[in-house]
Design a protein around this motif. Structure first.
Motif, PDB file in Angstrom:
ATOM      1  N   THR A 109       0.827  -1.205   0.000  1.00  0.00           N
ATOM      2  CA  THR A 109       0.000   0.000   0.000  1.00  0.00           C
ATOM      3  C   THR A 109       0.859   1.253   0.000  1.00  0.00           C
ATOM      4  O   THR A 109       0.620   2.201  -0.758  1.00  0.00           O
ATOM      5  CB  THR A 109      -0.933   0.013   1.234  1.00  0.00           C
ATOM      6  N   ILE A 110       1.897   1.256   0.854  1.00  0.00           N
ATOM      7  CA  ILE A 110       2.795   2.410   0.935  1.00  0.00           C
ATOM      8  C   ILE A 110       3.541   2.613  -0.373  1.00  0.00           C
ATOM      9  O   ILE A 110       3.654   3.736  -0.883  1.00  0.00           O
ATOM     10  CB  ILE A 110       3.795   2.230   2.097  1.00  0.00           C
ATOM     11  N   MET A 111       4.045   1.545  -0.945  1.00  0.00           N
ATOM     12  CA  MET A 111       4.837   1.657  -2.164  1.00  0.00           C
ATOM     13  C   MET A 111       3.981   2.043  -3.368  1.00  0.00           C
ATOM     14  O   MET A 111       4.449   2.766  -4.247  1.00  0.00           O
ATOM     15  CB  MET A 111       5.601   0.358  -2.414  1.00  0.00           C
ATOM     16  N   THR A 112       2.753   1.564  -3.402  1.00  0.00           N
ATOM     17  CA  THR A 112       1.860   1.958  -4.493  1.00  0.00           C
ATOM     18  C   THR A 112       1.578   3.453  -4.432  1.00  0.00           C
ATOM     19  O   THR A 112       1.567   4.148  -5.460  1.00  0.00           O
ATOM     20  CB  THR A 112       0.545   1.167  -4.425  1.00  0.00           C
ATOM     21  N   ASP A 113       1.354   3.958  -3.235  1.00  0.00           N
ATOM     22  CA  ASP A 113       1.151   5.393  -3.052  1.00  0.00           C
ATOM     23  C   ASP A 113       2.391   6.167  -3.480  1.00  0.00           C
ATOM     24  O   ASP A 113       2.294   7.200  -4.159  1.00  0.00           O
ATOM     25  CB  ASP A 113       0.826   5.685  -1.587  1.00  0.00           C
ATOM     26  N   PHE A 114       3.550   5.650  -3.116  1.00  0.00           N
ATOM     27  CA  PHE A 114       4.814   6.287  -3.487  1.00  0.00           C
ATOM     28  C   PHE A 114       4.982   6.328  -5.007  1.00  0.00           C
ATOM     29  O   PHE A 114       5.355   7.356  -5.582  1.00  0.00           O
ATOM     30  CB  PHE A 114       5.977   5.533  -2.845  1.00  0.00           C
ATOM     31  N   LEU A 115       4.693   5.243  -5.667  1.00  0.00           N
ATOM     32  CA  LEU A 115       4.846   5.188  -7.124  1.00  0.00           C
ATOM     33  C   LEU A 115       3.913   6.163  -7.828  1.00  0.00           C
ATOM     34  O   LEU A 115       4.211   6.642  -8.914  1.00  0.00           O
ATOM     35  CB  LEU A 115       4.594   3.766  -7.629  1.00  0.00           C
ATOM     36  N   GLY A 116       2.804   6.484  -7.179  1.00  0.00           N
ATOM     37  CA  GLY A 116       1.873   7.436  -7.761  1.00  0.00           C
ATOM     38  C   GLY A 116       2.344   8.877  -7.681  1.00  0.00           C
ATOM     39  O   GLY A 116       1.714   9.770  -8.263  1.00  0.00           O
ATOM     40  N   LYS A 117       3.456   9.113  -6.980  1.00  0.00           N
ATOM     41  CA  LYS A 117       3.970  10.476  -6.802  1.00  0.00           C
ATOM     42  C   LYS A 117       5.279  10.710  -7.551  1.00  0.00           C
ATOM     43  O   LYS A 117       6.014  11.660  -7.260  1.00  0.00           O
ATOM     44  CB  LYS A 117       4.168  10.765  -5.311  1.00  0.00           C
ATOM     45  N   GLN A 118       5.589   9.863  -8.521  1.00  0.00           N
ATOM     46  CA  GLN A 118       6.871   9.979  -9.226  1.00  0.00           C
ATOM     47  C   GLN A 118       7.003  11.294  -9.984  1.00  0.00           C
ATOM     48  O   GLN A 118       8.078  11.895 -10.025  1.00  0.00           O
ATOM     49  CB  GLN A 118       7.047   8.797 -10.178  1.00  0.00           C
ATOM     50  N   GLU A 119       5.925  11.747 -10.597  1.00  0.00           N
ATOM     51  CA  GLU A 119       5.998  12.994 -11.364  1.00  0.00           C
ATOM     52  C   GLU A 119       6.323  14.169 -10.445  1.00  0.00           C
ATOM     53  O   GLU A 119       7.152  15.025 -10.791  1.00  0.00           O
ATOM     54  CB  GLU A 119       4.681  13.248 -12.097  1.00  0.00           C
ATOM     55  N   GLU A 120       5.689  14.208  -9.263  1.00  0.00           N
ATOM     56  CA  GLU A 120       5.953  15.285  -8.313  1.00  0.00           C
ATOM     57  C   GLU A 120       7.389  15.239  -7.804  1.00  0.00           C
ATOM     58  O   GLU A 120       8.049  16.268  -7.675  1.00  0.00           O
ATOM     59  CB  GLU A 120       4.983  15.194  -7.134  1.00  0.00           C
ATOM     60  N   ILE A 121       7.892  14.026  -7.523  1.00  0.00           N
ATOM     61  CA  ILE A 121       9.275  13.885  -7.061  1.00  0.00           C
ATOM     62  C   ILE A 121      10.244  14.340  -8.145  1.00  0.00           C
ATOM     63  O   ILE A 121      11.251  14.999  -7.869  1.00  0.00           O
ATOM     64  CB  ILE A 121       9.556  12.428  -6.647  1.00  0.00           C
ATOM     65  N   HIS A 122       9.939  14.007  -9.380  1.00  0.00           N
ATOM     66  CA  HIS A 122      10.772  14.433 -10.511  1.00  0.00           C
ATOM     67  C   HIS A 122      10.839  15.959 -10.586  1.00  0.00           C
ATOM     68  O   HIS A 122      11.908  16.544 -10.812  1.00  0.00           O
ATOM     69  CB  HIS A 122      10.212  13.855 -11.811  1.00  0.00           C
ATOM     70  N   MET A 123       9.714  16.625 -10.370  1.00  0.00           N
ATOM     71  CA  MET A 123       9.674  18.090 -10.420  1.00  0.00           C
ATOM     72  C   MET A 123      10.491  18.695  -9.275  1.00  0.00           C
ATOM     73  O   MET A 123      11.209  19.681  -9.463  1.00  0.00           O
ATOM     74  CB  MET A 123       8.226  18.568 -10.355  1.00  0.00           C
ATOM     75  N   ILE A 124      10.394  18.109  -8.093  1.00  0.00           N
ATOM     76  CA  ILE A 124      11.176  18.603  -6.954  1.00  0.00           C
ATOM     77  C   ILE A 124      12.663  18.417  -7.220  1.00  0.00           C
ATOM     78  O   ILE A 124      13.488  19.301  -6.944  1.00  0.00           O
ATOM     79  CB  ILE A 124      10.767  17.874  -5.665  1.00  0.00           C
ATOM     80  N   ALA A 125      13.042  17.256  -7.750  1.00  0.00           N
ATOM     81  CA  ALA A 125      14.448  16.996  -8.051  1.00  0.00           C
ATOM     82  C   ALA A 125      15.001  18.012  -9.043  1.00  0.00           C
ATOM     83  O   ALA A 125      16.132  18.485  -8.904  1.00  0.00           O
ATOM     84  CB  ALA A 125      14.598  15.574  -8.606  1.00  0.00           C
ATOM     85  N   ASN A 126      14.207  18.350 -10.039  1.00  0.00           N
ATOM     86  CA  ASN A 126      14.624  19.346 -11.022  1.00  0.00           C
ATOM     87  C   ASN A 126      14.848  20.690 -10.358  1.00  0.00           C
ATOM     88  O   ASN A 126      15.794  21.414 -10.667  1.00  0.00           O
ATOM     89  CB  ASN A 126      13.550  19.479 -12.100  1.00  0.00           C
ATOM     90  N   MET A 127      14.008  21.035  -9.410  1.00  0.00           N
ATOM     91  CA  MET A 127      14.123  22.275  -8.687  1.00  0.00           C
ATOM     92  C   MET A 127      15.394  22.313  -7.814  1.00  0.00           C
ATOM     93  O   MET A 127      16.111  23.303  -7.779  1.00  0.00           O
ATOM     94  CB  MET A 127      12.882  22.429  -7.794  1.00  0.00           C
ATOM     95  N   LEU A 128      15.684  21.201  -7.145  1.00  0.00           N
ATOM     96  CA  LEU A 128      16.848  21.157  -6.255  1.00  0.00           C
ATOM     97  C   LEU A 128      18.160  21.110  -7.030  1.00  0.00           C
ATOM     98  O   LEU A 128      19.206  21.518  -6.514  1.00  0.00           O
ATOM     99  CB  LEU A 128      16.749  19.937  -5.338  1.00  0.00           C
ATOM    100  N   ALA A 129      18.112  20.596  -8.259  1.00  0.00           N
ATOM    101  CA  ALA A 129      19.330  20.466  -9.053  1.00  0.00           C
ATOM    102  C   ALA A 129      19.777  21.764  -9.688  1.00  0.00           C
ATOM    103  O   ALA A 129      20.892  21.880 -10.188  1.00  0.00           O
ATOM    104  CB  ALA A 129      19.133  19.402 -10.137  1.00  0.00           C
ATOM    105  N   LYS A 130      18.928  22.781  -9.687  1.00  0.00           N
ATOM    106  CA  LYS A 130      19.262  24.050 -10.354  1.00  0.00           C
ATOM    107  C   LYS A 130      20.223  24.862  -9.526  1.00  0.00           C
ATOM    108  O   LYS A 130      20.236  24.802  -8.306  1.00  0.00           O
ATOM    109  CB  LYS A 130      17.966  24.851 -10.601  1.00  0.00           C
TER     110      LYS A 130
END
Length: 307
Positions: free
Chosen positions: A286-307
């Protein structure tokens, strides 16, 4: 957690005695690491706040606000879709109170400040956004699992989050200090994806990123729990059968590969946590399925932190 820290002098002696394929190279690599840059002033002040409850949110905001780039990243994170805020977060105080919490901001701000010490542009093929996506994923999923654990001794969710963010810090050390060699590691790894990355780093550079992370943790006096968890990830003889904290981050990091995992990988390495963290397979799924559903948001945060 009661786990002994890795004896770093023993590790350095091991390298210098030539127990690797290229002893002279290994000794040179360890000696060269001594000249890494020190922590920045901001990172040093943030390090002093980790684990210290006497600092207020205004103290923390005051330190972060002195670094405009860091401040912008924290505010960007608080306003990201991952946290689903309906009203904009305009100040660091609001970010701390309404969204992230004091300890999460401490950990995230410190990790961003630490990463800024290292130069990665000279390493062909290294993707800082991918690095942040990987680190954020480890930290977020590890913390989410730790909050669901119902053991008599609860895992330290905030400490686990920090350890997750810094679990791969040794990669930045090697990219900074050995850019050409690490570019070769990346090339070979792409050509031979089944080859173990740590073994490849040892073969090409003389040490792997786990060893570099442990060394850095001692040199910069990172929190003991962080160094212990990195050491556990390196397989450094720690009896951790009864320590959910010790194995959680390493298990999550093993499960989260780059690119990020898919549904087909849901039940792989994390199965060990059923015993060590006393969690059911259904809870983990259940936890991992929820996590996998947030990949796009995590990708956006990573892009922000990498700048």
């Amino acid at each position: 957690m009661g786990m002994p820290l890795l004896n770093l002098s023993r590790k350095v002696d091991f390298l210098e005695q030539g127990n690797m394929k290229q002893p002279n190279q290994a000794k040179y690599r360890v000696q060269k690491l001594q000249y890494l840059p020190p922590l920045s002033a901001t990172a040093t002040r943030l390090l002093g706040m980790l684990g210290d409850d006497s600092f207020t949110l205004h103290d923390l905001a005051g330190v972060i606000n002195q670094d405009p780039g860091l401040s912008a990243r924290i505010l960007g994170l608080a306003n990201s879709a991952y946290f689903g805020q309906t009203k904009p977060i305009l100040t660091l105080e609001d970010a701390i109170i309404r969204v992230l919490g004091l300890n999460m901001v401490k950990s995230l701000a410190f990790s961003v400040a630490v990463s800024g010490v290292f130069e990665s542009d000279a390493c062909s093929g290294f993707d800082l956004q991918e690095y942040w996506g990987h680190s954020l994923s480890i930290a977020m999923l590890s913390r989410q699992i730790s909050l669901a654990v119902k053991n008599e001794i609860q895992p330290d969710a905030d400490g686990i989050y920090l350890a997750g963010l810094l679990f791969e810090i040794g990669v930045l050390v090697l990219v900074h200090e050995f850019p050409e060699e690490y570019a070769r590691v990346l090339r070979v790894s792409k050509q031979q994806p089944d080859q173990d990355r740590l073994e490849l780093e040892t073969e090409i550079i003389g040490i792997d990123h786990r060893q570099a992370g442990i060394w850095l943790g001692h040199r910069w006096h990172l929190p003991e729990m962080v160094v212990q968890i990195i050491a556990q990830g390196a397989g450094e003889g720690i009896d951790s059968d009864n320590h959910c904290d010790a194995v959680l981050v390493g298990n999550v990091a093993e499960w989260i590969k780059s690119p990020l995992p898919t549904e087909s990988k849901l039940t792989q390495p994390l199965s060990g946590l059923e015993v060590k963290c006393r969690m059911s397979r259904q809870q983990l799924d259940t936890i991992m399925t929820d996590f996998l559903g947030k990949q796009e948001e995590i990708h956006m945060i990573a892009n922000m932190l990498a700048k």
